[in-house]
Structures are given as C-alpha cells and as structure tokens.
Design an enzyme around this catalytic site. Structure first.
Site, mmCIF file in Angstrom:
data_model
loop_
_atom_site.group_PDB
_atom_site.id
_atom_site.type_symbol
_atom_site.label_atom_id
_atom_site.label_comp_id
_atom_site.label_asym_id
_atom_site.label_seq_id
_atom_site.Cartn_x
_atom_site.Cartn_y
_atom_site.Cartn_z
ATOM 1 N N ARG A 1 7.779 -12.380 28.323
ATOM 2 C CA ARG A 1 7.941 -10.705 29.058
ATOM 3 C C ARG A 1 8.759 -10.371 27.596
ATOM 4 N NH1 ARG A 1 4.515 -11.158 32.718
ATOM 5 N NH2 ARG A 1 5.624 -12.924 34.711
ATOM 6 N N LYS B 1 16.802 -22.293 36.013
ATOM 7 C CA LYS B 1 16.129 -21.639 37.002
ATOM 8 C C LYS B 1 15.577 -23.024 37.843
ATOM 9 C CE LYS B 1 11.945 -18.855 38.030
ATOM 10 N NZ LYS B 1 10.988 -17.903 36.854
ATOM 11 N N GLU C 1 9.333 -20.134 41.486
ATOM 12 C CA GLU C 1 7.860 -19.864 40.937
ATOM 13 C C GLU C 1 7.958 -21.200 39.721
ATOM 14 O OE1 GLU C 1 8.978 -16.899 38.786
ATOM 15 O OE2 GLU C 1 8.731 -15.090 39.965
ATOM 16 N N ARG D 1 20.774 -19.384 38.634
ATOM 17 C CA ARG D 1 19.577 -18.051 38.911
ATOM 18 C C ARG D 1 19.920 -18.298 40.772
ATOM 19 N NH1 ARG D 1 15.544 -16.710 36.555
ATOM 20 N NH2 ARG D 1 15.445 -15.247 35.971
ATOM 21 N N ASP E 1 12.437 -8.473 41.694
ATOM 22 C CA ASP E 1 12.096 -8.358 40.413
ATOM 23 C C ASP E 1 12.455 -7.089 39.432
ATOM 24 O OD1 ASP E 1 11.838 -10.141 38.547
ATOM 25 O OD2 ASP E 1 9.945 -10.715 38.594
ATOM 26 N N GLU F 1 9.973 -5.376 31.024
ATOM 27 C CA GLU F 1 9.059 -6.292 31.961
ATOM 28 C C GLU F 1 7.738 -5.207 33.037
ATOM 29 O OE1 GLU F 1 10.000 -9.849 34.230
ATOM 30 O OE2 GLU F 1 8.210 -9.722 35.106
ATOM 31 N N HIS G 1 6.537 -2.989 42.725
ATOM 32 C CA HIS G 1 5.371 -4.340 42.462
ATOM 33 C C HIS G 1 4.492 -3.864 42.884
ATOM 34 C CE1 HIS G 1 4.612 -8.968 42.575
ATOM 35 N NE2 HIS G 1 5.696 -8.801 42.173
#
Lengths: 720, 720
Positions: free
Chosen positions: B188, B307, B311, B344, B385, B413, B541
């Site tokens: 990003r 994190k 994901e 996070r 997000d 982003e 999104h």
C-alpha cells in the site's frame, strides 16, 4: 571603498548559503553549475556574454535558452539577455546556417556538410570587427550540443576566447538501454526503482523526466530504450504506447528518440494470432500494423531493441528461423517509418553443448549480409556477459557486411553493483582500442563500431543504464561518471577516459586541482582494482548465483552448466582456467589468425586473459617468475590494497567538497573495501582446496572459513 | 542612500535565485524555512535572537543547534551565536531545569512536573530585567520539540514576543507504521520504494534517514515501526537487528524509538523450535532470549507490533490460544527491558460466517483485563478497513481495562492512493470527536485514545506511513499534509484540522493569505469529496480487487466473501446497503445502547452511515425529500464537481508558488478529477442495473458502458 565590501559580504553569505546549507545530494549530476568564485575568471566570462542571439524558434531553442539561463545564473549570477537579431560586440550567436546568411564568410559549406545533423562548431570570430562567439550546426539539436559544450568550458574554467571547436559524433545511435520493467523494478538496477512511473503516465510528467533529458543531451545521448530486453508485450498495447508517447514528447526537444523492446511473441500475446513465425504473412502484417499504430502516437519513434532466443525469451528459433529472419520481420515493419531494429547477438542456449563464449559467433557470422539495411546487430563487449574483464567479442570483425553496435553495461552487475567505485570508462576504452586484426593491423574495435572500417552508414553504441529513482540517480555518486563517460565515448569513442574523467570531476565536484588529480587517480585505478579483487588473470563468472552479488566460485550442478562458476574456472588439482585453445573449446579459432596465434600460446597470451583461454597448472611459471598460484593470490591482495589506498586518498579531500557527498562516497568506499576482502578470502580459500598451497606472505590471512563464506546467503540482494 | 539599494539588488538576485532556479521538489517538506521577505518582521525576529544559550550537552542539543542553524540561516540569513552560559538581553535560552538553577523564579515545580518527559514551555520572561525567550522541558527531547514549535512561529510569521506556550503530548506512543518489506517494496505504498535500504545498512547511513528523523521530531512523532505488519521473521535475525540498530542510533537524538514487527511463527522459522505455541515454555524462552539479543544491539528498542491470525498471518489461533495469550508471550519477553507490544485488533477469519465488522469485537472484548500491562491493543478507526468513511470501531469503549491505541492510515489505500488530494485530518478528527456514549455522553473516542476516560498510563496513536523513495517523500505533495497532521493529532488529538492545515500550508508553500485560504478551502472539502465520488451514504469496500485501485462494485464470487464488493453493498432489485440492525447482522448491538437505538432507525441514523447499517429500497425517501437512488447519484456527481472546483481554485494560485510544485499538483488534481468520474460512472452504471431508474438530470451521463469499465484491468497498479 566600503560599498563593495558590503556587497562582497552579502555575496559571501550567499556562497555560504549555497555551499553549506543546501544539501548536495547529487541530483544535479555534472550540471551542478557551481558558482565561479574566481572573480577575474567570472569577469572574463561575463565580458564575452553580453548578449545571446538565437534567431531560430523551436522547442529545442527554448531548451537552449532555459539551460543557458540556469547555468549563467548559477555560475555567474547573471541573467542572460536573449535576442533574435541585432548582433553586438561580445555576443554569443547560436544559430543554424539558414538563420545566418553571412555564415559562409567564416565557415565553408564543406565544413558545414561534414557536421551532419548533430555535429557543431564553436568559433570565436570577428563579425563587423566585433568579437563574437558563434555556435552553429545544421539542426537545432546540434546547437543544443554546442551549447552544452560551451557551458562545459565555463564549468571547467577554460578560456572562451579564440575558440575553434569542431565536434561531430562518430556514431549515429547513442543510446541508453533501460532494463526497466513495467512494475518499476529494474533488472540489474541498484539505484532504487525505475524512474518511469508508468502508472501515472501519460497524465503526470515528472520533473525528473525533463532533467533526465537535459543530462543525456548534455553528453550527446540521442536515444533511450525505455523497457527491459526481457520484454513484456504489454508495452506494445495502446495504453502503454500512449504512455511512451508522453515521454517521447518530453524528450524530443532534447534530440532524444524513444525506442521500445519488442517481445517476439507479441503477436500471440497481445494480438490474436496463433503463431509468431517471422515468415508468416499474418505475423508480418501484425507487426506492420503495430508499427503504423506506434508511429501514429510517436511520430519520431526510434525503433525496437530485441532480445530473442536467449535466457527464456521467445525468438525465431521457435519456428526454425534464423536471427536474420527474425530481425528482418521487425525491420520491414519499421522501415517505411524510418525506424531501426537493434537485434542483440546475446544468443546462447542451454541445449547447445558448445562453449557459451562461441555460440553468438557460430549463430551470427553465417548470417552476415542477410540483415535488412535498418538492422544493427547489438554485440556485448565480450562473449560471456559484462565480466570485470573480457577479451573483445569475436563477432567484432567477423561480420563486415553488417553494422555492429556496441553494447556496454553501465550498471555494475558484475563490478560491485550499487556500491563499488569502478570507473568503467577504462573498460570501455580497453575494448574499443583493441585491435581485432580482422583487416590487418589497425582494425580496432572502435573502427568497427563507428562504421569506418567497412564504411557503414548506421552505427551505434548502447549502454545498459544504471539510472534509478535514488536521489543521486545512480546510487553510487561515481555511477554518474560511468553514465557520463558512456555518453562521451558514444559521441567520440576515440576520446581519452582520463580527460573525460577530469571534466566530469570538475563539473560534478570541484575545479580544485588537488581534488581533481586525487579523484582522477582513484578513478583511474579503480577498474583494475575490481578485476584484481574479483577475477584476476582472466577468471570470469564466479559470482553469486542469480543476484550476482559477491563471490561464489563454488556454484556448481545447477540446471544449466553455463550458469555455474565451476564451468568457467575449471579449477582442480591439475590447475585452473578454461582451455579455449584448439586442445579445448577452440574458441580462439573465432578470432583472426594473428590473435589466435598470439593467444594460443600461454607465454604470448596477455596475462590479463590467461585463464580465459588456458587451463594451467598451479605451479605454472608467470612472467614475474612467480607461480600462477602466487600471482593469483597476489592479484587478489593487490585489489584489496587498492581499495584501502583509495579510501586514504579520498579522506584527504574531506574539506574540499560538501559533507553530504563526501560522507556518502566514503561509506560506499568502506563497503567496497569490505567486499573486496570478501572476494579475496572466499576465492582464495576456495581455490586453495585445489592448489593445496600456502598463501604468499604478502597476502592477508582470512579470518573466516570457506564454509562460513559458502553458508552466507544474502537476502533480498537488489537488481533481480 | 545608494548603498542599501545595491545590497537590496543583490538580495533580490539572491531571492530570484532561490525562488526560480532551485527546484522546489518537496524534499524539504514543511521545513522549507523560506526566507522571510518582510523586512520589518525579519528585523523583529532578529531583535529577539541575539544569542542562543544551550547549557545542556547531548546528541539532542547538537540536533537542536543544527536545526536552528539551518532554519535561521534560511529564514533570516543569520548565523546564530550559540553559547553555553552568559545570558544576555534578547537571548533565547534552551535548557532543562537542572541546567537553569533560577528557573523556579519563573516556572513552578508543579508546572514542570506536568510536562512529563516530552512536554515543553516557551515563555517570554524578564531575567535580570532583560527580555529572554525561554524554551524548557524536563528532557532534551522536550527541548527539541519546543525548538521546532518556536521555529514554527517564525515559519508562520507569528509574533515571538509575550510568548507563553505550554504543550504536553496527550498520547505516549506517537508512531508511524511502515508497511515496508525487506525487499524495499511497500505494501500500500504509492511513493516509490521503501526508504529503508536494508541491503546497504548498517554500513551506509543515507541523508534521508536523518531528514526523516528531523521531520518526525518536528511534529512530535516518537516511534517508528520499520517493517510491514505482514511480517518477515528474518528481521529478527542478527544481521537485520544490526541494520535496525544503525537506524535506531540515527533516530535516538531525535527522540524516536525503533520498533519491529514480530512474526508469530518466528520461533519455528528462524529458531529451531517445533512450535510457536505461546504457552510453551521453550517458546517463551526463545522470545525472552530474542528480546535480550535485540536490546543488546538497540538499548532503547521500543517493542513489537504484531498482526496475528489475520489475512494469512500466523497467530495464537494456530494453537487454540487467545489473542491475550499471544500478546502476553511477547509482552513478558519485553517487559524487563521496558518494551511494549502493540497487538493489532484487525483479526478476522474467512472461516467465521459472521459479519466481518463484528469479528474483532467478538474476539477482543471478552479478553478485556487479560493483557499484560505493557500491551496496547491497536484498533483501526473503523471495523472494516480504512474506508473513505466508517463509523468508529465498536471496540472503542468496549475494553475499559485495556489501553487501546488508534490505528489511522496515512497512506491512501482506499482514498485515491498516490494521486488524490484528500486531507485525511478531517477523517481523523471526525473519528476522534465521535461520542461512543460508553460511559454516558462525552465518552468520545479521543478520551479513550489518550487514556483519560479510564485513566490508563499507556496510550498511543499509530499512522500507517505514506512515505517512500519519491523525491517529495509521499508522491502526492498533499500526502505530506497527512503525515504532518497525523503527527500533530497524535500529540494533541483535540487539535483542529483546519488550524493544522493552515500551519502546514504556510510552512510548506507560502504565507500569502490568499494562498493559504484557497488551499485550505480545497483541503477542507477534499475528504468529503472523496467520500462522495467513491462511497457516499455509508457504502464501503467496493474498490478494485487486490490492488484496491479504482471502482469495482461488481467484484463477487471470490474465494472469500468478505473480500468482495457485493458482500458489502448488497445491491439488488429490492435496494442497497448492509443490514447491521437486529434484523440483519446485528453489528449495531456492539455499540452503546444510545448509539444502537439512534442508528437502528434509518430515520435517525446519520445519512452518512445509512447504507453501512441499513438495506433500503431504491425509492426510500431521504431527508432531502429525494429518493435514495437520486441522492446516491447526486452525491457521486457532487464528488466529481468538488474535484473540478478544486482545480479551478488551484489554478488561481499559479503565480503564488514555484512552478515545479504547482504543475505537479495540478497534474495530480487532473488525474483525481478523471478518476472521480470513473468512480461515479462505474458505480452508477453498476447500481442502475438494480435500481432500473434514470439518472437525475443534474448527473453527467457516462460516455462508457458498464462493460467497458468491467473490462478495464489496470496493470501493475502500485502498492501490492
């Protein structure tokens, strides 16, 4: 006399301001246009530049005016007065012959004809009894080249009276090859990412594009291949052509044409064709249409550079066709528009059992005479791949009917990559001045490259760019010198590397004689140093796998032999070196008989090429009387010593230039010294396994083991 | 009076020189230190800066002196006189209390105690009947912050008499998160490659590292996470720790600590362990040892950002453990050294069938009170997000026993990426000022973030960096404003976005009131414009797959639903929007009852969040009396119109600043306008399939079809 002293004080403030506060990050390259502090000199310049007359009107003359404005303001704190006519005393006149009816009083038609479209004259004349400096040439681009040459005189503190400079480029195509991918990675790039921001093109024109054009024009470069030879066909789609067109438009006033790399399989990948066979009519039509499309966007498009049938790239081999048939396919498409094809001779195959050094010759020599007239075959300086030292490529002299372009590498893939100070002009010069003997003594490589030996009209020199997004363009500040020297040698391949370096140092850093002589000394010895600490005595291709970073003579047993180290050094208990005599691969038979004879005998073969052509026992007795093993070890040590000495010399210059560049360079030189030791120790420990001989006393002993070196795996080495 | 006029002429030359010739490429950010041309103002400043006394000696006071030297030379053409003592009239005194025994005459101990280690006071005092400007704080870093604040007064042409400024940061950890990979790609990232040249570290310290530290210190940022949250365990190996240590050493004098991202599976990947189970003793020992090792290289190491279980990242879930158990593993390792863990909350799973917006809350709320005292839970501003607009994250207010850090995204982003002018401070401000009602009215997000609501000692704000290798750091010149505003809000999250922008504009471009007001107007409206042309009325999104570039509401049927667009907009013939009321996913139940009630009713739910929480028919009647479809379309048009208006306004400023930045910004604004139209047309054509209603007259008709938009596949979009 108080007033001047106050002014001087303010001026002194200004100097301090510009010297100390403004960071010298290297962005301005050799166009620093440093203020001329010598008052007498500055006044003498100002006396000759009362007015600048430029009768021509074009985008290029705007560029000329802009450059003069920047340069004269920075160097002389003056705002030049531009006129279109009304020539006065102490005038600079910048004009083509058609704008100056009286020019023939001073310059004959013959001489003008000899300039072509790019050559220029700078001449001090007396016009109507008034001293005038004349810059002339047959096209505006020539005037721009002349202007930069004139500015160089100021930058290097030369006299500008009684000038009589005539300069005509010896090669037609003077071009950078960017191995830049569309995702902004740069293959073998060590200066950040690609400067081409494809994502924002054509809408955003970055200032860097303009400054790139200025820098190139200042050294006579007239072409740029924007994309990697390992090509992506997408660049030939409309969206990307439009982006390339935006760059072409920026570059045009600077006399620079845009070229693209053509992926041979593009008709299938981005067209709807089932084949890319060069003899297929549909394929020819596809390329013809593609060329027409490109020229509709880029009227001055230069042409294509092609890597085919090499390292995974598609090519005519896929259809059982020759390299000439492949090249001619594209050449026919471009010819109606005036475009050219640069077809690379860097063709070799993992399926060919023969010595890799021989394959290009074997493939191309029989095709001599079969290429279309707008094809140049682009040949790397040596037969392997831009090694620290290679003998000249055997194709030079072997294809008299075909114009051969030189391909030099400016990016230092095999010469220390991003950090090592290696002045490559010494390498270029060595190759260019080598005699091929192809038409008897005096048949030097340079005469093949400039077309003079066989009277070719097309000629060219390509340099694989070292430019990236780093603030100083080339990562290493001395990388700028290699870009500069490449351009200068492409213009005049007979020029002296040392003179080129002197100018570059003065323009880039300082006119201080001690600074120039010390830096020149460091630069002049740097390439030999790199050969010594990497691959002395004709060794080659023993670097790290894939990323090519650091030493790795132990690389072996990969999926193709000719990408390993052991294939090239052939070290064993019996000795070291690649036998390319008739008892070995017989690569020497590709050279002229004179060279073959000289090089076939290890006693007459130049020692710098010894292990390139010969496999010799460790105890072989060298000219010095020492054994091969001893000489090898001492060369490695000498290379390291040279880097140490260079640091000592550079350290004496701390106060001579801005601290930012001084420290940047110093830290890189320390990396170079560290890596030189890494090369020496890793290679000697490795070869010692076979020689089983002790290191000479003069050689520093390694403080790591061979296993340490073999186990060290650098992560994310740049450039791949 | 001839003399002054000559000096003025020379000075005028100097101005022209610095304004026109020196390219303003944006590298200097808001530290341009532009020359103060107003003579009266300059003199008034010079009158107050006869001498600068700094009794303390440290690397930080060297930094202070260096910054003052640069700034005063550039702004006032003066070379400041530094002393260690001997205070005179019109002196600046920069000192901690222990260096100034007489300080208590002017500033009480209570007030000093209230400053902590970072707060500062700038106060005009009469010391021994002499006017003095005092900059004080309890540690050298505080003096640096005070110095930058003092310089800001000069940069923004404020008075520096009768000063009485007290400034104490509201949050402890003010930190940039770099999503930078070890290969110099930036996830990003839209401003070139990573500024961290890992390959050359620790040997080469680039000037940019120092300027990065200067810029951050100038806005109060005191920490930096060097590496991507999608972490590579290699950064925890000795070779990389040594590199990070070199950066830490550069940053330390600027009050900036280095942090690293910790990959949860590191014990297996770079250790020799068979598990990374947080309750395994060997694993705990491995992390303990690793922490000790890191602190041996970096004594002031800040800690880890993690994190996990998100994901594809490994985490405690792999061993059936909780996020608290995972975080505490690392916290225990760091605690003896004073380090912290930022864990996070961005945890969600493709295997969880529940609304993605609810998952973090569901997972973390039950763990409140279970985290070690040196853990901060880092929560994104919204539950999805970093969308152009999101309601505040329901975790804010839901974990009173746990210090929650704010995670804002500075890189754009989802807000136009590299090119769109979007002043994000408006977004930050909107979130911070939102009332959660968790402890009744007035329980704003900002009070949770600064720790005041629950009296937490630890507090922090993280910003995902938009910094890269581009010459202006952030690609878009206005990206600098977002970096600046983030720092200023992290220091004082109660500050006004507009005041922050005013300062930034003046420091970065010009103090011209018209320039400031026009630019402020453009900036202030820019975020709402982006929401309008991208995702109005609570949409979210619906951007391009993977690269997140441009509109793609048609994304559907991917391997996970919660990465598609149709999952979020739920458009159909019956209407549009995600039902998060009790009849839908019931995400609203995660908020306080007051908010739940207000937002559950579409008539009382703020329209800006309408489709975030409600699925409504196309004919639904909005406050304006128009239908939902009409409002949606008009919002898209309004967004485009705002970009067009912004260009018109910017065009009036052409002569107000340097041409290089003016043109750069203009070309980006034109890209923004083009892409705003792309968003409008693609989204409206797509949604029109379901609404089957005509576009309102005021909405410009698309000149492409929906298929055209769906077929457009951008290649090599940056940031992935």
């Amino acid at each position: 006399m108080k007033r001047p002293s106050i002014i001087l004080f303010v001026l002194a403030l200004l100097c301090l301001y510009s010297t100390n506060v403004l960071a010298k990050d290297g962005y301005k390259l050799w166009l620093q246009y440093e203020k001329i502090e010598n008052k007498e000199l500055a006044e003498s310049y100002l006396n000759s530049i009362h007015q600048i007359t430029i009768p021509n009107h074009s985008a290029t003359t705007d560029v000329i005016k802009n450059e003069l404005s920047i340069a004269l303001k920075d160097m002389l704190s003056t705002f030049p007065v531009f006129t279109e006519d009304g020539i006065k005393k102490n005038n600079i006149v910048i004009a083509t012959p058609e704008s100056l009816p009286w020019l023939d009083e001073f310059i004959g038609q013959n001489q003008l004809d000899g300039l072509g479209q790019e050559g220029f004259i700078i001449k001090s004349i007396q016009y109507k009894n008034q001293p005038i400096t004349l810059i002339t040439g047959n096209a505006d681009a020539a005037l721009l080249y002349g202007t930069f040459e004139f500015l160089k005189l100021l930058q290097t503190h030369q006299s500008i009276v009684d000038l009589n400079i005539v300069s005509v480029p010896k090669t037609k195509i003077r071009i950078l090859n960017h191995w830049d991918n569309l995702d902004r990675t740069v293959e073998r790039g060590y200066a950040g990412s690609s400067i081409w921001n494809w994502h924002l093109l054509p809408d955003h024109i970055n200032q860097q594009y303009i400054d790139y054009a200025r820098a190139n024009a200042s050294i006579g470069i007239n072409g740029t291949v924007l994309t990697n030879v390992n090509a992506n066909a997408l660049v030939l789609t409309a969206a990307y052509i439009e982006k390339a067109a935006a760059l072409a438009k920026v570059f045009e006033p600077y006399g620079i044409k845009v070229y693209l790399t053509a992926r041979f399989s593009a008709p299938m990948e981005i067209g709807q064709l089932k084949t890319s066979d060069p003899l297929d009519e549909e394929v020819q039509k596809w390329w013809n249409d593609k060329a027409t499309e490109i020229y509709s966007y880029i009227p001055n498009f230069g042409g294509f550079l092609v890597k085919a049938d090499s390292e995974g790239q598609p090519g005519p081999h896929n259809y059982g066709r020759t390299q000439a048939e492949g090249a001619n396919l594209l050449a026919k498409a471009l010819k109606p528009h005036g475009g050219i094809v640069m077809w690379r001779a860097f063709v070799y195959s993992e399926n060919t059992p023969d010595d890799r050094a021989k394959q290009a010759y074997n493939e191309f020599k029989p095709l001599d005479g079969e290429f279309e007239s707008n094809v140049l075959v682009q040949v790397k300086n040596g037969a392997i791949d831009f090694q620290p030292r290679e003998p000249f490529h055997p194709l030079f002299g072997a294809m008299p009917k075909t114009p051969l372009m030189m391909e030099f590498q400016i990016t230092q893939e095999y010469l220390g990559q991003g950090t090592h100070l290696v002045y490559l002009s010494k390498l270029y010069e060595e190759v260019l001045n080598t005699d091929t003997y192809c038409k008897g003594p005096g048949s030097t490589v340079v005469k093949i490259i400039d077309g003079s030996l066989e009277n070719h009209q097309l000629s060219g020199m390509a340099g694989v760019s070292n430019i990236g997004s780093d603030r100083n363009w080339t990562g290493n500040h001395f990388g700028q010198a290699n870009w500069y020297a490449f351009g200068k040698l492409a213009w005049n391949p007979y020029a002296s590397s040392e003179k080129i370096a002197e100018d570059w140092i003065a323009m880039t850093f300082s006119n201080d004689p001690k600074f120039i002589s010390t830096t020149l000394d460091i630069m002049s010895k740097s390439r030999e140093a790199a050969v010594n600490y990497m691959t002395p005595l004709g060794l080659h291709h023993i670097m790290g796998w894939n990323h090519h970073y650091g030493p790795a003579p132990w690389i072996t047993d990969k999926h193709r032999d000719d990408w390993t180290s052991t294939y090239y050094h052939q070290a064993g208990s019996d000795g070291i070196g690649f036998d390319r005599t008739s008892s070995g691969s017989d690569a020497l038979s590709q050279y002229s008989p004179y060279i073959e004879k000289q090089f076939s005998n290890p006693k007459t073969c130049p020692e710098k090429y010894l292990l390139w052509f010969h496999h010799l026992p460790w105890a072989y007795r060298m000219e010095s009387g020492k054994t091969l093993w001893e000489e090898l070890a001492l060369h490695y040590q000498a290379g390291v010593d040279q880097t140490t000495t260079a640091i000592k010399k550079w350290s004496t210059l701390e106060k001579s230039i801005d601290n930012e560049r001084y420290q940047h360079i110093l830290s890189f030189m320390k990396i170079q010294e560290k890596e030189a030791k890494w090369w020496r120790d890793a290679c000697l420990l490795y070869f010692q396994q076979f020689s089983k001989l002790p290191l000479p006393d003069a050689v520093e002993k390694p403080n790591k083991t061979l296993e340490d070196f073999k186990n060290y795996k650098p992560h994310f080495a740049p450039g791949i």
